[in-house]
Design a protein around this motif. Structure first.
Motif, mmCIF file in Angstrom:
data_model
loop_
_atom_site.group_PDB
_atom_site.id
_atom_site.type_symbol
_atom_site.label_atom_id
_atom_site.label_comp_id
_atom_site.label_asym_id
_atom_site.label_seq_id
_atom_site.Cartn_x
_atom_site.Cartn_y
_atom_site.Cartn_z
ATOM 1 N N ILE A 202 2.268 -5.598 16.847
ATOM 2 C CA ILE A 202 0.923 -6.192 16.968
ATOM 3 C C ILE A 202 0.560 -6.939 15.681
ATOM 4 O O ILE A 202 0.029 -8.052 15.726
ATOM 5 C CB ILE A 202 -0.118 -5.100 17.311
ATOM 6 N N ASP A 203 0.894 -6.353 14.520
ATOM 7 C CA ASP A 203 0.614 -7.026 13.244
ATOM 8 C C ASP A 203 1.351 -8.362 13.149
ATOM 9 O O ASP A 203 0.803 -9.356 12.677
ATOM 10 C CB ASP A 203 1.042 -6.137 12.065
ATOM 11 N N GLY A 206 0.274 -10.475 16.795
ATOM 12 C CA GLY A 206 -1.107 -10.531 17.254
ATOM 13 C C GLY A 206 -1.264 -9.831 18.590
ATOM 14 O O GLY A 206 -0.298 -9.647 19.342
ATOM 15 N N MET A 207 -2.489 -9.411 18.890
ATOM 16 C CA MET A 207 -2.742 -8.701 20.142
ATOM 17 C C MET A 207 -2.551 -9.613 21.344
ATOM 18 O O MET A 207 -2.073 -9.173 22.395
ATOM 19 C CB MET A 207 -4.162 -8.107 20.129
ATOM 20 N N LYS A 208 -2.877 -10.893 21.214
ATOM 21 C CA LYS A 208 -2.770 -11.812 22.368
ATOM 22 C C LYS A 208 -1.325 -11.905 22.861
ATOM 23 O O LYS A 208 -1.048 -11.692 24.040
ATOM 24 C CB LYS A 208 -3.286 -13.195 21.989
ATOM 25 N N THR A 210 1.138 -9.902 22.165
ATOM 26 C CA THR A 210 1.592 -8.561 22.565
ATOM 27 C C THR A 210 1.178 -8.271 24.004
ATOM 28 O O THR A 210 1.993 -7.811 24.818
ATOM 29 C CB THR A 210 1.010 -7.493 21.612
ATOM 30 N N PRO A 249 -5.532 -0.358 16.254
ATOM 31 C CA PRO A 249 -6.261 -1.591 16.548
ATOM 32 C C PRO A 249 -7.732 -1.493 16.147
ATOM 33 O O PRO A 249 -8.356 -0.441 16.285
ATOM 34 C CB PRO A 249 -6.135 -1.722 18.074
ATOM 35 N N ASN A 250 -8.269 -2.582 15.612
ATOM 36 C CA ASN A 250 -9.687 -2.638 15.285
ATOM 37 C C ASN A 250 -10.493 -2.980 16.533
ATOM 38 O O ASN A 250 -9.941 -3.156 17.626
ATOM 39 C CB ASN A 250 -9.937 -3.625 14.137
ATOM 40 N N ARG A 252 -12.117 -5.699 17.565
ATOM 41 C CA ARG A 252 -11.835 -6.965 18.258
ATOM 42 C C ARG A 252 -10.476 -6.924 18.955
ATOM 43 O O ARG A 252 -10.335 -7.421 20.075
ATOM 44 C CB ARG A 252 -11.882 -8.138 17.274
ATOM 45 N N GLU A 253 -9.482 -6.330 18.288
ATOM 46 C CA GLU A 253 -8.162 -6.243 18.921
ATOM 47 C C GLU A 253 -8.230 -5.404 20.198
ATOM 48 O O GLU A 253 -7.634 -5.765 21.227
ATOM 49 C CB GLU A 253 -7.154 -5.626 17.950
ATOM 50 N N CYS A 257 -7.501 -6.659 24.051
ATOM 51 C CA CYS A 257 -6.566 -5.914 24.903
ATOM 52 C C CYS A 257 -7.196 -5.637 26.267
ATOM 53 O O CYS A 257 -6.609 -5.924 27.317
ATOM 54 C CB CYS A 257 -6.179 -4.627 24.197
#
Length: 304
Positions: A202-203, A206-208, A210, A249-250, A252-253, A257
């Motif tokens: 993810i780092d 990015g979450m998108k 992923t 994940p924070n 926003r992440e 998701c």
């Protein structure tokens, strides 16, 4: 168009956990107004109350498993409750409780998918892979074993919940947010070829990206099951869990998701597990979980 019908199923037990308190999770989610918030989204919501099961005897492990008979009893109850809602055409949301309860929940969803000719995809949102066995875990806590049990790797009492062995195969899982895996468990996951999108992935991506990978191949015939362990989230925003792991994940992440899952339109069932009000501050983790579940059902930060 008829309203989507949601059934809430409380499962108030910490039978598979290493800390007491997850048994209070269903009530905390109700206090955080989960039913009302989903009803505001235009969904038809019915709270089915709580599944019943044995008390937690709080005993040490026997032959590598803690509370095996009690965990099996709870999971049979969960299986029956979730299967009944799916057969009635409802979308079940299991309010846990600890993550061992996903054995009954996902076994029921898998049975439903076999009966309907649907393809199952499980998004496992968690800090942990939960692919332990009695040999790999030092604690014997069964909340670290549900994925292994669902894939046929575990004690007969749990592997056979739902009557189909294995209940699922490793290829149905996409594990997201993983950042704490025991050494022997790592080898089991590699051998089973479970798709894991850990925090490094993810780092780096990015979450998108992923989530695009995790959702690849989802189509009109896919039943999407989300198993949402609240410890998936970073503990700075979600302290109310028994097994916090830094670096999740924070806000926003996590929102992205959930929004990307909602965009598929294929969500068919949901677990919310490991919420532990005993470790929470003013129910903030329950409120956050409800906020994220609203996003799973289409609440967007965009102005449409």
């Amino acid at each position: 168009m008829t309203k989507q019908s949601i059934s809430l199923i409380g499962v108030p037990t910490d039978i598979g956990a290493g800390h007491r308190g997850a048994s209070m999770g269903p009530e905390a989610l109700r206090v955080a107004r989960l039913a009302e918030k989903l009803a505001k989204r235009g969904l038809s919501v019915v709270d089915r109350g709580n599944v019943a099961g044995p008390m937690n005897p709080w005993q040490p492990p026997v032959d590598g498993y803690r509370h095996l008979a009690e965990v099996a009893a709870w999971n049979h109850g969960v299986f029956d409750a979730v299967r009944a809602e799916l057969d009635a055409g409802h979308l079940p949301i299991m309010l846990g409780g600890d993550h061992c309860l996903a054995i009954g929940s996902i076994a029921a969803v898998a049975a439903h998918c076999r009966a309907q000719g649907k393809t199952l995809r499980v998004l496992w949102l968690d800090a942990h892979s939960d692919f332990n066995t009695a040999l790999a875990t030092p604690s014997g806590n069964i909340h670290g074993m549900p994925v292994a049990c669902l894939c046929g790797n575990g004690p007969k009492e749990l592997v056979e919940v739902g009557g189909h062995v294995p209940a699922t195969t490793p290829d149905v899982f996409r594990q997201i947010g993983i950042r704490s895996v025991d050494d022997m468990e790592k080898q089991l996951i590699r051998d089973a070829q479970v798709q894991v999108f850990d925090m490094r992935h993810i780092d780096e991506n990015g979450m998108k990206r992923t989530m695009e990978e995790a959702l690849a191949g989802v189509d009109a015939n896919t039943h999407l099951h989300v198993s949402f362990d609240v410890d998936f989230l970073d503990p700075t925003i979600a302290p109310g869990v028994g097994t916090t792991v830094r670096g999740g994940p924070n806000y926003r992440e996590a929102q992205l998701c959930m929004e990307m899952i909602a965009d598929t339109g294929r969500l068919g069932s949901l677990d919310i597990v490991e919420l532990n009000p005993a470790y929470d501050k003013r129910n903030q983790t329950a409120k956050l979980a409800v906020d994220l579940v609203e996003s799973l059902f289409g609440k967007s930060t965009l102005i449409h």
